[in-house]
Design a protein around this motif. Structure first.
Motif, short mmCIF file in Angstrom:
data_model
loop_
_atom_site.label_atom_id
_atom_site.label_comp_id
_atom_site.label_asym_id
_atom_site.label_seq_id
_atom_site.Cartn_x
_atom_site.Cartn_y
_atom_site.Cartn_z
N VAL A 281 0.84 -1.23 0.15
CA VAL A 281 -0.06 -0.06 -0.15
C VAL A 281 0.99 1.14 -0.03
O VAL A 281 0.57 2.08 -0.67
CB VAL A 281 -0.99 0.14 1.19
N VAL A 282 1.88 1.24 0.67
CA VAL A 282 2.90 2.45 0.70
C VAL A 282 3.26 2.68 -0.60
O VAL A 282 3.69 3.83 -0.98
CB VAL A 282 3.88 2.19 1.93
N GLU A 308 -5.69 11.66 -4.75
CA GLU A 308 -4.53 11.05 -4.15
C GLU A 308 -4.97 11.11 -2.33
O GLU A 308 -4.55 10.07 -1.77
CB GLU A 308 -3.33 12.21 -3.95
N ALA A 309 -5.76 11.91 -2.09
CA ALA A 309 -6.32 11.90 -0.68
C ALA A 309 -7.22 10.71 -0.50
O ALA A 309 -7.40 10.08 0.61
CB ALA A 309 -7.01 13.19 -0.44
N GLU A 310 -8.15 10.50 -1.43
CA GLU A 310 -8.92 9.42 -1.48
C GLU A 310 -8.22 8.15 -1.65
O GLU A 310 -8.70 7.16 -0.64
CB GLU A 310 -10.01 9.55 -2.70
N GLN A 311 -7.24 7.97 -2.19
CA GLN A 311 -6.27 6.63 -2.18
C GLN A 311 -5.72 6.62 -0.97
O GLN A 311 -5.88 5.28 -0.29
CB GLN A 311 -5.17 7.02 -3.02
N ALA A 312 -5.05 7.59 0.00
CA ALA A 312 -4.66 7.62 1.00
C ALA A 312 -5.71 6.98 2.18
O ALA A 312 -5.61 6.24 2.98
CB ALA A 312 -4.11 8.85 1.41
N ARG A 313 -6.72 7.58 1.88
CA ARG A 313 -8.09 7.24 3.13
C ARG A 313 -8.43 5.85 2.79
O ARG A 313 -8.61 5.06 3.42
CB ARG A 313 -9.31 8.06 2.53
N GLN A 314 -8.49 5.38 1.51
CA GLN A 314 -8.70 4.03 1.15
C GLN A 314 -7.60 2.96 1.87
O GLN A 314 -7.87 1.92 2.22
CB GLN A 314 -9.05 3.73 -0.38
N ALA A 315 -6.45 3.51 1.53
CA ALA A 315 -5.47 2.84 2.15
C ALA A 315 -5.62 2.41 3.79
O ALA A 315 -5.35 1.36 4.31
CB ALA A 315 -3.98 3.20 1.88
N ALA A 316 -5.73 3.62 4.32
CA ALA A 316 -6.01 3.41 5.97
C ALA A 316 -7.20 2.69 6.11
O ALA A 316 -7.15 2.04 7.16
CB ALA A 316 -6.13 4.99 6.41
N GLU A 317 -8.18 3.00 5.41
CA GLU A 317 -9.41 2.10 5.85
C GLU A 317 -9.19 0.51 5.47
O GLU A 317 -9.47 -0.28 6.34
CB GLU A 317 -10.53 2.44 4.88
N ALA A 318 -8.45 0.52 4.48
CA ALA A 318 -8.15 -1.10 4.30
C ALA A 318 -7.09 -1.70 5.43
O ALA A 318 -7.26 -2.74 6.01
CB ALA A 318 -7.34 -1.19 2.80
N ARG A 319 -6.25 -0.88 5.94
CA ARG A 319 -5.56 -1.18 6.98
C ARG A 319 -6.24 -1.49 8.20
O ARG A 319 -5.83 -2.27 9.10
CB ARG A 319 -4.35 -0.07 7.23
N GLU A 322 -8.37 -4.73 7.89
CA GLU A 322 -7.30 -6.03 8.06
C GLU A 322 -7.02 -6.16 9.35
O GLU A 322 -7.00 -7.14 9.97
CB GLU A 322 -6.22 -5.76 7.21
N LYS A 323 -6.72 -5.01 10.27
CA LYS A 323 -6.13 -5.27 11.56
C LYS A 323 -7.63 -5.49 12.39
O LYS A 323 -7.22 -6.51 13.36
CB LYS A 323 -5.80 -3.84 12.16
N GLU A 324 -8.62 -5.14 12.02
CA GLU A 324 -9.86 -5.40 12.83
C GLU A 324 -10.26 -7.16 12.62
O GLU A 324 -10.37 -7.77 13.39
CB GLU A 324 -11.07 -4.91 12.55
N ARG A 325 -9.99 -7.46 11.20
CA ARG A 325 -10.25 -8.65 11.10
C ARG A 325 -9.44 -9.93 11.73
O ARG A 325 -9.68 -10.89 12.50
CB ARG A 325 -10.15 -8.98 9.39
N LEU A 326 -8.01 -9.20 11.79
CA LEU A 326 -6.99 -10.17 12.58
C LEU A 326 -7.25 -10.30 14.09
O LEU A 326 -7.20 -11.27 14.66
CB LEU A 326 -5.43 -9.53 12.43
N MET A 327 -7.89 -9.00 14.46
CA MET A 327 -7.84 -9.03 16.12
C MET A 327 -9.18 -9.83 16.35
O MET A 327 -9.16 -10.46 17.20
CB MET A 327 -8.15 -7.45 16.43
N ALA A 328 -10.09 -10.05 15.49
CA ALA A 328 -11.39 -10.56 15.84
C ALA A 328 -11.17 -12.10 15.73
O ALA A 328 -11.51 -12.96 16.57
CB ALA A 328 -12.56 -10.23 14.69
N LYS A 329 -10.29 -12.62 14.73
CA LYS A 329 -9.95 -13.70 14.54
C LYS A 329 -9.21 -14.43 15.66
O LYS A 329 -9.56 -15.45 16.34
CB LYS A 329 -9.07 -14.10 13.32
N LEU A 330 -8.30 -13.63 16.37
CA LEU A 330 -7.46 -13.74 17.55
C LEU A 330 -8.25 -13.93 18.70
O LEU A 330 -8.16 -14.80 19.45
CB LEU A 330 -6.06 -12.97 17.59
#
Length: 446
Positions: A281-282, A308-319, A322-330
């Protein structure tokens, strides 16, 4: 060669060595003696003068070295037989604690001389801190086990050693308020001594006495197998190797360790994938920024800056997702592990109630004393085998004793009914039918 050591507080990585330090007691309440323990750990032949029993382990293999450390002026302690018979004679009660044992995992990264020096340094610190004598035995890894399992058994007196014999009892490790902090201090000392030795001999490995939680490591620790489970696993592993079949753990503890290791590997893989996703993403963000600059120079417009701002927002949202999914599974995995522990604890409680009811009245208290020892250190050791730890063991004991109390009351009531039944007499039509015939040997709650 002594029981194998688990690694509940050690990351299994190239830069982290094995850490283990446990403190146990040798108590008469469990049928043990300091003389027998010293003979077994040192591979010696000793006779317990208190009961006349000889303990011969002269042919025992796997003992690299043994020696005794004591305060200055106490040379009499260097005779192993005199030392441990004195420890036995000094205690008069039938449930006395006659010795204390420290079990240490020695770093496999060091050679034999360095490991012996490290064990001697820790034993000397214990002798200096408590004024006791220490009998040190260095054991090699057992055949078929982990070839890194070099460990030491340090058996110490529970009384201070003086020039003419044993003195007053050391209580700091027995008291509830001071025992825990004192053991934590010893664990920290051992970790410091190991790391200094590893650094001194230019070894990159390090150990940490803290739990995963205190270290901030998001992993599940493995369970200490103990001698029984280890023996079962070795037997089954040898049998599968002989048959050239894939080996799978047999005991509950080994299966649980396999599950936890698999879960830890899975979590690490998810973290690696997340890190890779973040890097991608970076990189995409960087490329997008370059394109935006070139487009801005060509078009001099503001639309690309919004993109560019929208892409950054989407990248942050994707992160974030993904973090929420990992934490929920754990969290789901953790809840499943907790539910399983609760289920195992309930099954164990039911089994304990059944077992104690089947015993004779004379054997019940002995059984309860064995399963729920009064000594705090023995209870901690016993609690390590309970699915919910010492707290679960305490709760289980309350339930078992309550159920036993009800069962004993019913036994007494039935006994009274049986003794009174013949006094009711017979009617003209024949003997009266006693109510006791409608009862079996007692109620069965399960």
């Amino acid at each position: 060669m002594g029981e194998p050591l688990a690694t509940p507080f050690c990351q299994r990585a190239d830069s982290v060595a094995i850490f283990h330090l446990s403190v146990k007691t040798v108590s008469r309440s469990t049928g043990r003696s300091a003389v027998a323990a010293a003979a077994y750990r040192s591979g010696d032949t000793l006779t317990n003068e208190r009961d006349g029993r000889q303990h011969n382990y002269a042919n025992r293999t796997g003992i690299d070295e043994s020696f005794i450390i004591a305060p200055a002026g106490c040379e009499w302690t260097h005779d192993r037989s005199i030392l441990w018979n004195a420890a036995e004679q000094a205690e008069k009660r039938s449930n006395s604690v006659t010795a204390r044992e420290y079990v240490l995992a020695l770093p496999a990264e060091l050679d034999a001389k360095e490991r012996a020096g490290l064990a001697r340094a820790f034993a000397s610190a214990v002798v200096e801190r408590y004024g006791v004598a220490a009998d040190v035995a260095l054991h090699a890894p057992s055949a078929g086990g982990d070839d890194r399992n070099y460990h030491a058994h340090i058996l110490t007196t529970t009384r201070e050693v003086e020039a003419d014999g044993l003195g007053k009892k050391t209580r700091i490790l027995d008291a509830a308020k001071t025992g825990g902090p004192e053991i934590e201090s010893l664990r920290e000392l051992w970790a410091m001594q190991c790391n200094e030795a590893l650094e001194r001999h230019q070894q990159p490995a390090r150990i940490d006495h803290r739990s995963y939680e205190r270290q901030g490591v998001d992993e599940m620790p493995t369970i200490h197998l103990g001698p029984t489970s280890t023996a079962v696993e070795r037997k089954h592993k040898a049998e599968h190797e002989r048959k050239r079949e894939p080996y799978k753990p047999q005991t509950f503890k080994a299966q649980e360790n396999e599950r936890r290791r698999s879960l830890n590997d899975h979590v690490r893989e998810m973290v690696r994938e997340l890190a890779e996703t973040v890097r991608e993403v970076v990189e995409k963000a960087k490329n997008a920024k370059k394109r935006a600059i070139y487009s801005l120079l060509r078009a001099a417009g503001n639309d690309l800056r919004k993109e560019e701002a929208e892409q950054a927002r989407q990248a942050a949202e994707a992160r974030r997702r993904e973090k929420e999914r990992l934490m929920a599974k754990l969290e789901q995995e953790r809840r499943a592990a907790k539910e399983k522990a609760l289920k195992d604890a309930e099954s164990r409680k039911v089994d304990m109630v059944r077992r104690v009811k089947r015993l004779s009245p004379d054997a019940r208290e002995k059984f309860l004393a064995t399963e729920y020892p009064a000594d705090p250190f023995e209870r901690v050791v016993k609690g390590s085998d309970h699915p919910l730890g010492t707290a679960g063991l305490n709760a289980e004991e309350k339930v078992v004793r309550a159920e036993l109390k009800v069962h004993q009351a019913q036994e007494k009531r039935q006994q009274v009914e049986r003794t009174q039944a013949p006094s009711r007499g017979c009617s003209r039509g024949g003997p009266s039918r006693s109510r006791s015939r409608d009862y079996d040997n007692g109620p069965d709650f399960f």
